[in-house]
Design an enzyme around this catalytic site. Structure first.
Site, PDB file in Angstrom:
ATOM      1  N   GLY A  47      30.621 -79.998  12.103  1.00  0.00           N
ATOM      2  CA  GLY A  47      31.532 -80.602  11.144  1.00  0.00           C
ATOM      3  C   GLY A  47      32.918 -80.720  11.744  1.00  0.00           C
ATOM      4  O   GLY A  47      33.241 -80.055  12.731  1.00  0.00           O
ATOM      5  N   GLN A  52      42.063 -81.623  11.873  1.00  0.00           N
ATOM      6  CA  GLN A  52      41.760 -81.093  13.204  1.00  0.00           C
ATOM      7  C   GLN A  52      42.027 -82.101  14.309  1.00  0.00           C
ATOM      8  O   GLN A  52      42.157 -81.720  15.467  1.00  0.00           O
ATOM      9  CB  GLN A  52      40.314 -80.610  13.282  1.00  0.00           C
ATOM     10  CG  GLN A  52      40.061 -79.366  12.456  1.00  0.00           C
ATOM     11  CD  GLN A  52      38.622 -78.935  12.585  1.00  0.00           C
ATOM     12  OE1 GLN A  52      37.761 -79.419  11.852  1.00  0.00           O
ATOM     13  NE2 GLN A  52      38.367 -78.042  13.524  1.00  0.00           N
ATOM     14  N   CYS A 100      34.879 -72.181  15.140  1.00  0.00           N
ATOM     15  CA  CYS A 100      35.640 -73.369  14.760  1.00  0.00           C
ATOM     16  C   CYS A 100      36.136 -74.051  16.024  1.00  0.00           C
ATOM     17  O   CYS A 100      36.593 -73.370  16.957  1.00  0.00           O
ATOM     18  CB  CYS A 100      36.820 -72.959  13.877  1.00  0.00           C
ATOM     19  SG  CYS A 100      37.831 -74.348  13.309  1.00  0.00           S
ATOM     20  N   LEU A 101      36.073 -75.369  16.043  1.00  0.00           N
ATOM     21  CA  LEU A 101      36.560 -76.108  17.199  1.00  0.00           C
ATOM     22  C   LEU A 101      38.061 -75.922  17.400  1.00  0.00           C
ATOM     23  O   LEU A 101      38.561 -76.107  18.509  1.00  0.00           O
ATOM     24  CB  LEU A 101      36.222 -77.596  17.049  1.00  0.00           C
ATOM     25  CG  LEU A 101      34.730 -77.923  16.996  1.00  0.00           C
ATOM     26  CD1 LEU A 101      34.520 -79.405  16.711  1.00  0.00           C
ATOM     27  CD2 LEU A 101      34.030 -77.499  18.275  1.00  0.00           C
ATOM     28  N   HIS A 142      33.771 -74.433   4.985  1.00  0.00           N
ATOM     29  CA  HIS A 142      34.583 -74.272   6.199  1.00  0.00           C
ATOM     30  C   HIS A 142      35.400 -75.544   6.447  1.00  0.00           C
ATOM     31  O   HIS A 142      36.614 -75.473   6.669  1.00  0.00           O
ATOM     32  CB  HIS A 142      33.663 -73.973   7.397  1.00  0.00           C
ATOM     33  CG  HIS A 142      34.376 -73.890   8.697  1.00  0.00           C
ATOM     34  ND1 HIS A 142      34.540 -72.697   9.366  1.00  0.00           N
ATOM     35  CD2 HIS A 142      34.960 -74.827   9.475  1.00  0.00           C
ATOM     36  CE1 HIS A 142      35.199 -72.919  10.494  1.00  0.00           C
ATOM     37  NE2 HIS A 142      35.463 -74.211  10.578  1.00  0.00           N
ATOM     38  N   GLU A 143      34.736 -76.700   6.416  1.00  0.00           N
ATOM     39  CA  GLU A 143      35.445 -77.956   6.705  1.00  0.00           C
ATOM     40  C   GLU A 143      36.473 -78.275   5.635  1.00  0.00           C
ATOM     41  O   GLU A 143      37.586 -78.699   5.951  1.00  0.00           O
ATOM     42  CB  GLU A 143      34.458 -79.108   6.875  1.00  0.00           C
ATOM     43  CG  GLU A 143      33.518 -78.968   8.051  1.00  0.00           C
ATOM     44  CD  GLU A 143      34.201 -78.640   9.372  1.00  0.00           C
ATOM     45  OE1 GLU A 143      35.352 -79.077   9.607  1.00  0.00           O
ATOM     46  OE2 GLU A 143      33.573 -77.935  10.192  1.00  0.00           O
ATOM     47  N   HIS A 146      39.932 -76.689   5.845  1.00  0.00           N
ATOM     48  CA  HIS A 146      40.913 -77.352   6.720  1.00  0.00           C
ATOM     49  C   HIS A 146      41.815 -78.293   5.928  1.00  0.00           C
ATOM     50  O   HIS A 146      42.975 -78.491   6.300  1.00  0.00           O
ATOM     51  CB  HIS A 146      40.204 -78.139   7.834  1.00  0.00           C
ATOM     52  CG  HIS A 146      39.666 -77.295   8.935  1.00  0.00           C
ATOM     53  ND1 HIS A 146      40.476 -76.585   9.797  1.00  0.00           N
ATOM     54  CD2 HIS A 146      38.391 -77.060   9.329  1.00  0.00           C
ATOM     55  CE1 HIS A 146      39.722 -75.948  10.675  1.00  0.00           C
ATOM     56  NE2 HIS A 146      38.445 -76.205  10.404  1.00  0.00           N
TER      57      HIS A 146
END
Length: 191
Positions: A47, A52, A100-101, A142-143, A146
């Site tokens: 995701g 991000q 997480c990226l 999670h997404e 953000h």
């Protein structure tokens, strides 16, 4: 369509509450969604949220056919979710490991609602609504965090389970790549 740089923890864009999308079906929104998909694929993510990649708008993408580290997880439909609203369907939360990226190399054990409903729209403005549980619910939460300027360490209640994956491996500790079914199902009550 372009792969974009993924912002890392510390960048102020990741701490902002993102703005709602007001117009659907635009070339700009379509381009943003394409960039999100391309960036997510290049980074090997499940995701990605618009903040991000430096765009403070309420847009996330997520999906997978097969999880690279845990092939036993069910697939998640490839989804564009604009202006999402998440509603817990029960007070129970479960713990599992997240990465997480925007925090490369780090992992932490995070409590999340076990079952949620999410609503929103796709990039054309078509309504999206699903009730989900397990890993799918975790990914969406999670997404969407953000979009509110929240990174997963802010959700953790025990920072002893937060660290660099390579350090766990180097020290020959049980690395938190996946958790056992017992860990995934350990409940935490409360909303």
């Amino acid at each position: 369509m372009a792969e974009r740089r993924v912002l890392k923890m510390g960048n102020p864009v990741l701490r902002r509450v993102a703005e709602p999308v007001r117009e659907f079906g635009t070339a700009e929104l379509a381009s943003l969604v394409e960039d999100l998909w391309e960036t997510m694929a290049a980074a090997g993510g499940v995701g990605l949220a618009a903040p991000q990649i430096g765009v403070s708008e309420r847009v996330v993408v997520f999906g997978m056919d097969r999880h690279p580290r845990d092939p036993g997880l069910p697939p998640i439909p490839w989804t564009v979710l604009v202006n999402p609203i998440l509603t817990p369907l029960e007070a129970t939360k479960s713990y599992d490991w997240e990465a997480c990226l925007s925090l490369p190399g780090l992992r932490g054990r995070v409590p999340r609602y076990a079952r949620i409903r999410y609503t929103g729209c796709d990039a054309r403005g078509v309504r999206v609504e699903r009730e989900v549980e397990g890993y799918h619910a975790r990914v969406v939460q999670h997404e969407c965090d953000h979009l509110d300027g929240v990174l997963y360490p802010q959700r953790m209640d025990d920072l002893e389970s937060f660290g660099f994956q390579d350090e766990w491996l180097e020290c020959e500790l049980d690395p938190p790549l996946e958790s056992s079914a017992a860990e995934r199902d350990s409940p935490v009550e409360g909303i």
